[in-house]
Write a protein that holds these residues in place. Sequence first.
Motif, PDB file in Angstrom:
ATOM      1  N   LEU A  52     109.005  39.608  87.695  1.00  0.00           N
ATOM      2  CA  LEU A  52     108.320  38.599  88.858  1.00  0.00           C
ATOM      3  C   LEU A  52     106.932  37.945  89.074  1.00  0.00           C
ATOM      4  CD1 LEU A  52     108.823  36.923  92.251  1.00  0.00           C
ATOM      5  CD2 LEU A  52     107.970  39.357  93.033  1.00  0.00           C
ATOM      6  N   GLY A  53     106.212  38.941  88.321  1.00  0.00           N
ATOM      7  CA  GLY A  53     104.209  38.763  87.938  1.00  0.00           C
ATOM      8  C   GLY A  53     103.813  37.563  87.008  1.00  0.00           C
ATOM      9  N   GLY A  54     105.432  38.317  86.254  1.00  0.00           N
ATOM     10  CA  GLY A  54     105.024  37.274  85.142  1.00  0.00           C
ATOM     11  C   GLY A  54     105.914  35.842  85.203  1.00  0.00           C
ATOM     12  N   PHE A  55     106.627  35.371  86.346  1.00  0.00           N
ATOM     13  CA  PHE A  55     107.068  34.186  86.387  1.00  0.00           C
ATOM     14  C   PHE A  55     105.860  33.293  87.434  1.00  0.00           C
ATOM     15  CE2 PHE A  55     109.057  31.775  90.301  1.00  0.00           C
ATOM     16  CZ  PHE A  55     109.451  30.598  88.879  1.00  0.00           C
ATOM     17  N   ILE A  56     104.929  34.328  87.835  1.00  0.00           N
ATOM     18  CA  ILE A  56     104.400  33.956  88.631  1.00  0.00           C
ATOM     19  C   ILE A  56     103.319  33.277  87.707  1.00  0.00           C
ATOM     20  CG2 ILE A  56     101.934  34.319  90.387  1.00  0.00           C
ATOM     21  CD1 ILE A  56     103.874  35.794  91.813  1.00  0.00           C
ATOM     22  N   VAL A  57     102.514  34.238  86.854  1.00  0.00           N
ATOM     23  CA  VAL A  57     101.471  33.601  85.882  1.00  0.00           C
ATOM     24  C   VAL A  57     101.926  32.470  84.700  1.00  0.00           C
ATOM     25  CG1 VAL A  57     100.124  34.743  83.345  1.00  0.00           C
ATOM     26  CG2 VAL A  57     100.657  35.765  85.310  1.00  0.00           C
ATOM     27  N   TYR A 216      97.542  41.414  84.536  1.00  0.00           N
ATOM     28  CA  TYR A 216      97.709  39.968  83.812  1.00  0.00           C
ATOM     29  C   TYR A 216      96.740  39.174  84.040  1.00  0.00           C
ATOM     30  CZ  TYR A 216     103.244  40.311  83.497  1.00  0.00           C
ATOM     31  OH  TYR A 216     104.401  40.530  83.678  1.00  0.00           O
ATOM     32  N   GLN A 217      95.968  39.917  84.687  1.00  0.00           N
ATOM     33  CA  GLN A 217      95.042  39.006  84.217  1.00  0.00           C
ATOM     34  C   GLN A 217      94.001  38.872  82.616  1.00  0.00           C
ATOM     35  OE1 GLN A 217      93.246  38.205  87.180  1.00  0.00           O
ATOM     36  NE2 GLN A 217      95.073  38.788  88.090  1.00  0.00           N
ATOM     37  N   GLY A 218      93.197  37.552  82.132  1.00  0.00           N
ATOM     38  CA  GLY A 218      93.033  37.416  81.347  1.00  0.00           C
ATOM     39  C   GLY A 218      93.594  36.232  80.556  1.00  0.00           C
ATOM     40  N   THR A 219      94.448  35.515  81.007  1.00  0.00           N
ATOM     41  CA  THR A 219      96.277  34.875  81.246  1.00  0.00           C
ATOM     42  C   THR A 219      94.669  33.704  81.111  1.00  0.00           C
ATOM     43  OG1 THR A 219      98.031  35.876  81.874  1.00  0.00           O
ATOM     44  CG2 THR A 219      97.656  33.509  80.912  1.00  0.00           C
ATOM     45  N   GLU A 220      93.949  33.233  82.183  1.00  0.00           N
ATOM     46  CA  GLU A 220      93.513  32.298  82.217  1.00  0.00           C
ATOM     47  C   GLU A 220      91.632  31.753  81.467  1.00  0.00           C
ATOM     48  OE1 GLU A 220      91.321  35.282  83.614  1.00  0.00           O
ATOM     49  OE2 GLU A 220      92.943  34.834  84.491  1.00  0.00           O
ATOM     50  N   LYS A 242     103.275  29.099  75.226  1.00  0.00           N
ATOM     51  CA  LYS A 242     103.565  30.753  75.096  1.00  0.00           C
ATOM     52  C   LYS A 242     103.164  31.947  75.752  1.00  0.00           C
ATOM     53  CE  LYS A 242     103.188  29.178  70.218  1.00  0.00           C
ATOM     54  NZ  LYS A 242     102.326  29.008  68.644  1.00  0.00           N
ATOM     55  N   VAL A 243     102.626  31.137  76.870  1.00  0.00           N
ATOM     56  CA  VAL A 243     102.780  32.217  77.937  1.00  0.00           C
ATOM     57  C   VAL A 243     103.909  33.025  78.050  1.00  0.00           C
ATOM     58  CG1 VAL A 243     101.804  32.635  80.266  1.00  0.00           C
ATOM     59  CG2 VAL A 243     100.305  31.557  78.489  1.00  0.00           C
ATOM     60  N   GLY A 244     104.663  32.420  78.343  1.00  0.00           N
ATOM     61  CA  GLY A 244     106.168  33.251  78.896  1.00  0.00           C
ATOM     62  C   GLY A 244     106.309  34.233  77.422  1.00  0.00           C
ATOM     63  N   VAL A 245     106.790  33.568  76.848  1.00  0.00           N
ATOM     64  CA  VAL A 245     107.226  34.418  75.705  1.00  0.00           C
ATOM     65  C   VAL A 245     105.551  35.833  74.989  1.00  0.00           C
ATOM     66  CG1 VAL A 245     107.019  34.674  72.750  1.00  0.00           C
ATOM     67  CG2 VAL A 245     107.744  32.368  74.381  1.00  0.00           C
ATOM     68  N   ARG A 246     105.095  35.176  75.714  1.00  0.00           N
ATOM     69  CA  ARG A 246     103.943  37.003  75.091  1.00  0.00           C
ATOM     70  C   ARG A 246     104.351  37.835  76.739  1.00  0.00           C
ATOM     71  NH1 ARG A 246      99.592  32.469  74.937  1.00  0.00           N
ATOM     72  NH2 ARG A 246      98.986  33.573  76.774  1.00  0.00           N
ATOM     73  N   ILE A 247     105.347  37.266  77.514  1.00  0.00           N
ATOM     74  CA  ILE A 247     104.507  38.155  78.975  1.00  0.00           C
ATOM     75  C   ILE A 247     106.196  38.601  78.776  1.00  0.00           C
ATOM     76  CG2 ILE A 247     105.535  38.385  81.417  1.00  0.00           C
ATOM     77  CD1 ILE A 247     104.278  35.525  81.943  1.00  0.00           C
ATOM     78  N   CYS A 376      91.094  33.319  91.902  1.00  0.00           N
ATOM     79  CA  CYS A 376      91.904  32.367  90.615  1.00  0.00           C
ATOM     80  C   CYS A 376      92.286  31.511  90.222  1.00  0.00           C
ATOM     81  CB  CYS A 376      90.934  33.034  89.623  1.00  0.00           C
ATOM     82  SG  CYS A 376      90.291  31.942  88.376  1.00  0.00           S
ATOM     83  N   TRP A 377      94.011  32.174  90.442  1.00  0.00           N
ATOM     84  CA  TRP A 377      94.940  31.470  90.037  1.00  0.00           C
ATOM     85  C   TRP A 377      95.723  30.805  90.795  1.00  0.00           C
ATOM     86  CZ3 TRP A 377      98.388  36.772  87.979  1.00  0.00           C
ATOM     87  CH2 TRP A 377      97.686  36.882  86.588  1.00  0.00           C
ATOM     88  N   ILE A 378      95.573  31.097  92.169  1.00  0.00           N
ATOM     89  CA  ILE A 378      96.111  29.721  93.680  1.00  0.00           C
ATOM     90  C   ILE A 378      94.687  28.779  93.321  1.00  0.00           C
ATOM     91  CG2 ILE A 378      95.366  29.763  95.982  1.00  0.00           C
ATOM     92  CD1 ILE A 378      96.164  32.467  96.893  1.00  0.00           C
ATOM     93  N   SER A 379      93.148  28.915  93.061  1.00  0.00           N
ATOM     94  CA  SER A 379      92.756  28.062  92.856  1.00  0.00           C
ATOM     95  C   SER A 379      92.963  26.438  92.273  1.00  0.00           C
ATOM     96  CB  SER A 379      91.427  28.268  92.844  1.00  0.00           C
ATOM     97  OG  SER A 379      90.184  26.913  92.800  1.00  0.00           O
TER      98      SER A 379
END
Length: 445
Positions: A52-57, A216-220, A242-247, A376-379
């Motif tokens: 779920l967290g990965g899906f949000i990211v 998951y902080q750091g993706t940004e 490639k974010v999904g693959v990394r997750i 930050c992600w919401i923003s």
Amino acid sequence: MSDTTPPALRRNLNALQVQLISLGGIIGSAYFLGIGGTVAELGPAVVPAFLLGGFIVWLVARAMGELCVEMPREGSFVSCARELIGSEWAAGVGWSYWLNWCAYVASEMIAGGMIMHYFLPGIPAIAWGAVFGVFITGVNLLNVKHFGTVESVLALIKIAAIALFSVFGVLVWLGLTGSGGFLGTAHLTGGKGTAGLFPAGAAAVLMSMVLVLVNYQGTELIALSAAETEDPRRSIAAATRKVGVRIVAIFVLPLLILVSIFPYADGSIQESVFSSALSRHGFRWAAAFFSFTALTAAISCANSGLYGAVRALYGLGKEALAPAWVTRLNASGVPHLATWATIGTTWAFLPLYLVFQGTSFYTWLLSVSGLTGALCWISISWCHLRFLLRERGGKGAWVDRLAIFLQLLCLSLIPFHKDLRGCLLIGIPAFVLPMIATALLRRRK
């Protein structure tokens, strides 16, 4: 005639370095040392929690990638927030994000210090933390090309460790090594000391999502590095795709392997849940190996985090939301004054972690990262939503609305988690006070 052109940010990061810098911020000591607490609380449910967290990211990364390509700005998401939402919101997001990384970098420095203190008990942990602080400051003052090289090497060590665990974990699960034979789904479905797929209940997954999102902080950091990336249109787009693959490769699969070979409820989780799992099956070298890996992860995450904090502060300066001197660059194109200001604030957090270690305040400081990171992600999602409404009549805006809804849902459950609610006492003022200050300054002008 002398050249009087002022120094500028250098586009010296390639596509691979951008991805590895982002991974450096994601895979910190909390991955190797702290994730065991989440596993102990959620059991096998840690896998759907990270899914779920990965899906949000992934939703946020899609928005972030398009914003970087369609609205390239030196100030990254701070500049986008100021343009698409407003100065007050941009100040709240930028300053809380900067403070978040200052606190989190300090925690990684202390984590590295504690690991070294274990091996060399004669030297205090805070002394090692200061040494690591000097090291990452020096690296961040280098030309960004050299910074990218150092961070890439550190990130690759962590990735290799995760891959090694996954290989040995699969062999253990298949019964090809160790003494347990083929394990199948025994640990996932309630056998051998566990209590089912959701031992703490499905609601516990949602209430723990802030702790999951911290990982998951750091993706940004992909967005923050855009102004220093070669061919950002191609590099940033490739990195976000490639974010999904990394997750899946870094979080979901290793955690699935972990809970398939390790009965989390037997109370044998030691320093690292990964070393505990392998040690249980006869791999005695695992504890020392993962201690070294956790040390590397702490230094790498602190290094990437300092980079992200400095670039966020630089972005605030570019938008006149911070003093203009934070935008000054040295001959290598590095915002050196912003670097010194950031590391100075980070060092101020070091004694707090030592004094309050093991208390609720320590947990609050760490969980603030989940709160301010989610803001930050919401923003980012909100900016992309505004961008779609402005440029494309709102086509595809439902994706951003879904991302915002899921993140607000996670944040709304913080007051119901006894170990996390205190982070609101730190996180909310860190976000609101810069907004109020900016509004007052604008009215005064």
